[in-house]
Motif scaffolding. Sequence first.
Motif, PDB file in Angstrom:
ATOM      1  N   LEU A  42      -7.387   3.300   9.846  1.00  0.00           N
ATOM      2  CA  LEU A  42      -7.654   2.604   8.587  1.00  0.00           C
ATOM      3  C   LEU A  42      -8.985   3.080   8.033  1.00  0.00           C
ATOM      4  CD1 LEU A  42      -6.753  -1.031   9.637  1.00  0.00           C
ATOM      5  CD2 LEU A  42      -5.544   0.341   7.959  1.00  0.00           C
ATOM      6  N   THR A  43      -9.012   3.346   6.757  1.00  0.00           N
ATOM      7  CA  THR A  43     -10.257   3.664   6.076  1.00  0.00           C
ATOM      8  C   THR A  43     -10.459   2.573   5.033  1.00  0.00           C
ATOM      9  OG1 THR A  43      -9.836   6.019   6.392  1.00  0.00           O
ATOM     10  CG2 THR A  43     -11.536   5.411   4.793  1.00  0.00           C
ATOM     11  N   GLY A  44     -11.259   1.585   5.409  1.00  0.00           N
ATOM     12  CA  GLY A  44     -11.451   0.435   4.524  1.00  0.00           C
ATOM     13  C   GLY A  44     -10.136  -0.227   4.200  1.00  0.00           C
ATOM     14  N   GLN A  45      -9.988  -0.642   2.956  1.00  0.00           N
ATOM     15  CA  GLN A  45      -8.738  -1.250   2.500  1.00  0.00           C
ATOM     16  C   GLN A  45      -7.972  -0.322   1.572  1.00  0.00           C
ATOM     17  OE1 GLN A  45     -10.492  -5.182   1.128  1.00  0.00           O
ATOM     18  NE2 GLN A  45      -8.486  -5.804   1.881  1.00  0.00           N
ATOM     19  N   LYS A  91       0.108   9.592   5.262  1.00  0.00           N
ATOM     20  CA  LYS A  91      -1.073   8.943   4.701  1.00  0.00           C
ATOM     21  C   LYS A  91      -0.637   8.059   3.540  1.00  0.00           C
ATOM     22  CE  LYS A  91      -5.622  10.154   2.926  1.00  0.00           C
ATOM     23  NZ  LYS A  91      -6.439  11.323   2.537  1.00  0.00           N
ATOM     24  N   ILE A  92      -1.040   6.790   3.612  1.00  0.00           N
ATOM     25  CA  ILE A  92      -0.713   5.796   2.588  1.00  0.00           C
ATOM     26  C   ILE A  92      -2.013   5.399   1.908  1.00  0.00           C
ATOM     27  CG2 ILE A  92       0.195   3.474   2.201  1.00  0.00           C
ATOM     28  CD1 ILE A  92       1.846   3.951   4.841  1.00  0.00           C
ATOM     29  N   THR A  93      -1.999   5.390   0.586  1.00  0.00           N
ATOM     30  CA  THR A  93      -3.180   4.973  -0.170  1.00  0.00           C
ATOM     31  C   THR A  93      -2.807   3.825  -1.102  1.00  0.00           C
ATOM     32  OG1 THR A  93      -2.756   6.626  -1.878  1.00  0.00           O
ATOM     33  CG2 THR A  93      -4.247   7.258  -0.102  1.00  0.00           C
ATOM     34  N   GLY A  94      -3.812   3.110  -1.566  1.00  0.00           N
ATOM     35  CA  GLY A  94      -3.624   1.962  -2.447  1.00  0.00           C
ATOM     36  C   GLY A  94      -4.504   0.822  -1.970  1.00  0.00           C
ATOM     37  N   LYS A  95      -4.243  -0.368  -2.437  1.00  0.00           N
ATOM     38  CA  LYS A  95      -4.978  -1.558  -1.996  1.00  0.00           C
ATOM     39  C   LYS A  95      -4.220  -2.147  -0.806  1.00  0.00           C
ATOM     40  CE  LYS A  95      -8.140  -4.757  -2.513  1.00  0.00           C
ATOM     41  NZ  LYS A  95      -9.541  -4.516  -2.307  1.00  0.00           N
ATOM     42  N   ILE A  96      -4.744  -1.964   0.410  1.00  0.00           N
ATOM     43  CA  ILE A  96      -4.082  -2.403   1.641  1.00  0.00           C
ATOM     44  C   ILE A  96      -4.518  -3.836   1.952  1.00  0.00           C
ATOM     45  CG2 ILE A  96      -3.674  -1.894   4.090  1.00  0.00           C
ATOM     46  CD1 ILE A  96      -2.878   0.420   2.174  1.00  0.00           C
ATOM     47  N   LYS A  98      -2.487  -5.931   4.426  1.00  0.00           N
ATOM     48  CA  LYS A  98      -2.138  -6.216   5.823  1.00  0.00           C
ATOM     49  C   LYS A  98      -1.449  -5.023   6.461  1.00  0.00           C
ATOM     50  CE  LYS A  98      -0.594 -10.960   5.291  1.00  0.00           C
ATOM     51  NZ  LYS A  98       0.521 -11.848   5.613  1.00  0.00           N
ATOM     52  N   VAL A  99      -1.711  -4.865   7.767  1.00  0.00           N
ATOM     53  CA  VAL A  99      -0.963  -3.929   8.603  1.00  0.00           C
ATOM     54  C   VAL A  99      -0.472  -4.754   9.782  1.00  0.00           C
ATOM     55  CG1 VAL A  99      -1.050  -1.842  10.016  1.00  0.00           C
ATOM     56  CG2 VAL A  99      -2.404  -1.975   7.907  1.00  0.00           C
TER      57      VAL A  99
END
Length: 109
Positions: A42-45, A91-96, A98-99
């Motif tokens: 995770l890189t931040g959110q 690689k998924i980007t956006g406003k995360i 929850k995982v």
Amino acid sequence: MGSRRRNQNRQEETRADGIRQRIAETANAPKDVIMGLPLIHLTGQCEVSIENYRGIQEYTQELIRVKTKAGTIRITGKRMCIEYYMNDEMKITGKIWKVEFEKKEEAYC
């Protein structure tokens, strides 16, 4: 007859996973390498990288479900997109937001 065969295959896979886990612990080797378990960064959110995945089960801007050997990883957020995916890494980007791991009984820790 088909369900009996599936149960037998599942038991054999569970036994093999147990052996792999003992080898990883004895050899002090990373479990993601020996057992094929997912590795999540995770890189931040704003970014999630997943290694050792098996497939994409669901993909919307608010929900991405990724199948792994250990079960399904559920990622929720807003304006999410899969920036790239290869055979064993994505690689998924956006406003995360929850995982989460969806429950799988046979998963080893």
